[in-house]
Design a protein around this motif. Structure first.
Motif, PDB file in Angstrom:
ATOM      1  N   GLN A  39      81.918  77.298  45.226  1.00 58.15           N
ATOM      2  CA  GLN A  39      81.369  77.715  46.480  1.00 58.15           C
ATOM      3  C   GLN A  39      81.643  79.262  46.909  1.00 58.15           C
ATOM      4  OE1 GLN A  39      84.556  75.485  48.495  1.00 58.15           O
ATOM      5  NE2 GLN A  39      83.802  73.719  48.543  1.00 58.15           N
ATOM      6  N   LYS A  40      82.386  80.236  46.098  1.00 55.65           N
ATOM      7  CA  LYS A  40      82.476  81.611  45.834  1.00 55.65           C
ATOM      8  C   LYS A  40      80.743  81.988  45.658  1.00 55.65           C
ATOM      9  CE  LYS A  40      87.380  82.294  46.422  1.00 55.65           C
ATOM     10  NZ  LYS A  40      88.626  83.100  45.445  1.00 55.65           N
ATOM     11  N   LYS A  41      80.509  81.828  44.379  1.00 56.64           N
ATOM     12  CA  LYS A  41      79.358  82.235  43.740  1.00 56.64           C
ATOM     13  C   LYS A  41      77.710  81.773  44.547  1.00 56.64           C
ATOM     14  CE  LYS A  41      81.253  81.707  39.457  1.00 56.64           C
ATOM     15  NZ  LYS A  41      81.204  80.905  37.762  1.00 56.64           N
ATOM     16  N   GLN A  42      78.377  80.655  45.508  1.00 56.86           N
ATOM     17  CA  GLN A  42      77.333  80.082  46.637  1.00 56.86           C
ATOM     18  C   GLN A  42      77.367  80.971  47.942  1.00 56.86           C
ATOM     19  OE1 GLN A  42      76.722  75.798  46.011  1.00 56.86           O
ATOM     20  NE2 GLN A  42      78.401  76.211  45.628  1.00 56.86           N
ATOM     21  N   ILE A  43      78.342  81.611  48.247  1.00 55.99           N
ATOM     22  CA  ILE A  43      78.595  81.951  49.591  1.00 55.99           C
ATOM     23  C   ILE A  43      77.002  82.894  50.134  1.00 55.99           C
ATOM     24  CG2 ILE A  43      79.671  84.321  50.971  1.00 55.99           C
ATOM     25  CD1 ILE A  43      81.135  80.644  50.854  1.00 55.99           C
ATOM     26  N   PRO A  44      76.731  84.209  49.474  1.00 56.08           N
ATOM     27  CA  PRO A  44      75.773  84.991  50.023  1.00 56.08           C
ATOM     28  C   PRO A  44      74.083  84.322  49.815  1.00 56.08           C
ATOM     29  CG  PRO A  44      77.133  86.098  48.040  1.00 56.08           C
ATOM     30  CD  PRO A  44      77.678  84.102  48.190  1.00 56.08           C
ATOM     31  N   ASP A  45      74.239  83.494  49.145  1.00 57.38           N
ATOM     32  CA  ASP A  45      73.051  82.978  48.840  1.00 57.38           C
ATOM     33  C   ASP A  45      72.978  81.926  50.029  1.00 57.38           C
ATOM     34  OD1 ASP A  45      71.473  84.673  46.852  1.00 57.38           O
ATOM     35  OD2 ASP A  45      71.884  82.570  45.642  1.00 57.38           O
ATOM     36  N   PHE A  46      74.264  80.951  50.413  1.00 56.73           N
ATOM     37  CA  PHE A  46      74.054  80.543  52.380  1.00 56.73           C
ATOM     38  C   PHE A  46      74.050  81.254  52.319  1.00 56.73           C
ATOM     39  CE2 PHE A  46      74.546  76.953  48.772  1.00 56.73           C
ATOM     40  CZ  PHE A  46      73.890  76.006  49.444  1.00 56.73           C
ATOM     41  N   MET A  47      74.887  82.467  53.399  1.00 63.41           N
ATOM     42  CA  MET A  47      74.863  82.640  54.346  1.00 63.41           C
ATOM     43  C   MET A  47      73.240  83.739  53.891  1.00 63.41           C
ATOM     44  SD  MET A  47      77.503  85.842  54.761  1.00 63.41           S
ATOM     45  CE  MET A  47      77.954  86.746  53.429  1.00 63.41           C
ATOM     46  N   ILE A  48      72.221  83.485  53.735  1.00 59.29           N
ATOM     47  CA  ILE A  48      70.972  83.986  53.936  1.00 59.29           C
ATOM     48  C   ILE A  48      70.210  83.274  54.672  1.00 59.29           C
ATOM     49  CG2 ILE A  48      68.498  84.287  52.757  1.00 59.29           C
ATOM     50  CD1 ILE A  48      70.536  86.462  51.254  1.00 59.29           C
ATOM     51  N   LYS A  49      70.744  81.588  53.792  1.00 58.00           N
ATOM     52  CA  LYS A  49      69.669  80.039  53.824  1.00 58.00           C
ATOM     53  C   LYS A  49      70.512  79.507  55.088  1.00 58.00           C
ATOM     54  CE  LYS A  49      70.150  78.590  49.355  1.00 58.00           C
ATOM     55  NZ  LYS A  49      70.709  77.539  48.974  1.00 58.00           N
ATOM     56  N   ARG A  50      70.894  79.663  55.579  1.00 62.33           N
ATOM     57  CA  ARG A  50      72.115  79.305  57.357  1.00 62.33           C
ATOM     58  C   ARG A  50      71.082  80.202  58.211  1.00 62.33           C
ATOM     59  NH1 ARG A  50      72.832  78.142  61.663  1.00 62.33           N
ATOM     60  NH2 ARG A  50      74.969  76.232  62.427  1.00 62.33           N
TER      61      ARG A  50
END
Length: 259
Positions: free
Chosen positions: A197-208
């Motif tokens: 999940q930590k690896k996905q955080i930056p991309d998901f912040m941008i997506k969100r």
């Protein structure tokens, strides 16, 4: 409404009368009422209790405690608040799994569109202005209007954006980039975020954030006055700057979160 106290700082036309809060009914209100009933039955005493409906208004229990907004100062900026907020978000997510796993969950009416896979019911706006504190501890959460089914990391990423906070506006930001990343890592660790999940955080912040920008534009195009005013006040431009900020610092954020 006699003896009513208007609650400011968020949506309009919200009033407190004694220990009850009156809010305008929305198309998604019945869905949120069912969610709140489930959360309370699952032991989440920090969330509002659905009391009933009075005409065109819903009645919820008042969530007691101190409330804050940006810029984050004093108790809301403390390490204790950050840790307790992360633990409360985890508690909400864990309690909502049963609801998210219902076969027809995506057919319910939600304010924000569901995002697959439906792991939990996200709060949708788990930000410092939607929690209540007792001393330095987050002991309550409110405004579940934005709740919707989605992966944990979808809600976690937006919460990190709000609590770190990875914001560029002088009215909203707190500390240096390094300090923001440190706060984000502490939030992640307190939540119990997995390495994946930590690896996905930056991309998901941008997506969100991109999803939020698109939603604001859609609502403004429909003539929604609240979102038209938000755009006029510069909120949309702030989100776009924040997206650029996160994108440009993605390697640093990712390295520290996963270290």
């Amino acid at each position: 409404m006699q003896d009513a106290q208007e609650l400011t700082g968020g949506r309009e036309s919200i009033y407190r009368v004694g220990d009850s809060v009156y809010r305008p009914l929305q198309p998604w209100s019945s869905t949120i009422h069912n969610l709140l009933n489930h959360l309370r039955s699952a032991g989440l005493s920090e969330s509002p209790k659905f009391i009933g409906i009075d005409g065109d208004q819903e009645m919820l229990s008042f969530v007691a405690g101190d409330t804050y907004n940006y810029p984050l100062t004093n108790a809301i900026a403390s390490t204790e608040a950050l840790i307790s907020a992360a633990k409360l978000l985890r508690k909400i997510h864990d309690a909502s799994v049963v609801v998210a796993q219902q076969e027809n969950i995506s057919s319910f009416t939600w304010m924000l569109p569901p995002q697959e896979p439906y792991e939990v019911i996200c709060h949708g706006d788990f930000a410092p202005y939607n929690v209540a504190l007792t001393g330095n501890l987050v002991t309550g959460v409110f405004d579940f209007d934005t709740a919707h089914p989605a992966p944990r990391v979808w809600d976690l990423a937006y919460s990190l954006y709000c609590w770190a906070p990875f914001k560029t506006s002088s009215d909203d930001k707190l500390g240096t980039l390094e300090e923001q990343i440190s706060r984000a890592k502490l939030f992640c660790d307190s939540y119990g975020t997995s390495d994946d999940q930590k690896k996905q955080i930056p991309d998901f912040m941008i997506k969100r954030l991109n999803a939020l920008v698109n939603f604001m534009r859609q609502e403004a195009n429909k003539g929604n006055q609240q979102f038209c005013e938000n755009i006029d006040q510069g909120h949309l431009k702030s989100y776009l700057r924040d997206i650029e900020y996160i994108e440009s610092n993605k390697p640093k954020i990712l390295s520290r979160l996963c270290n």
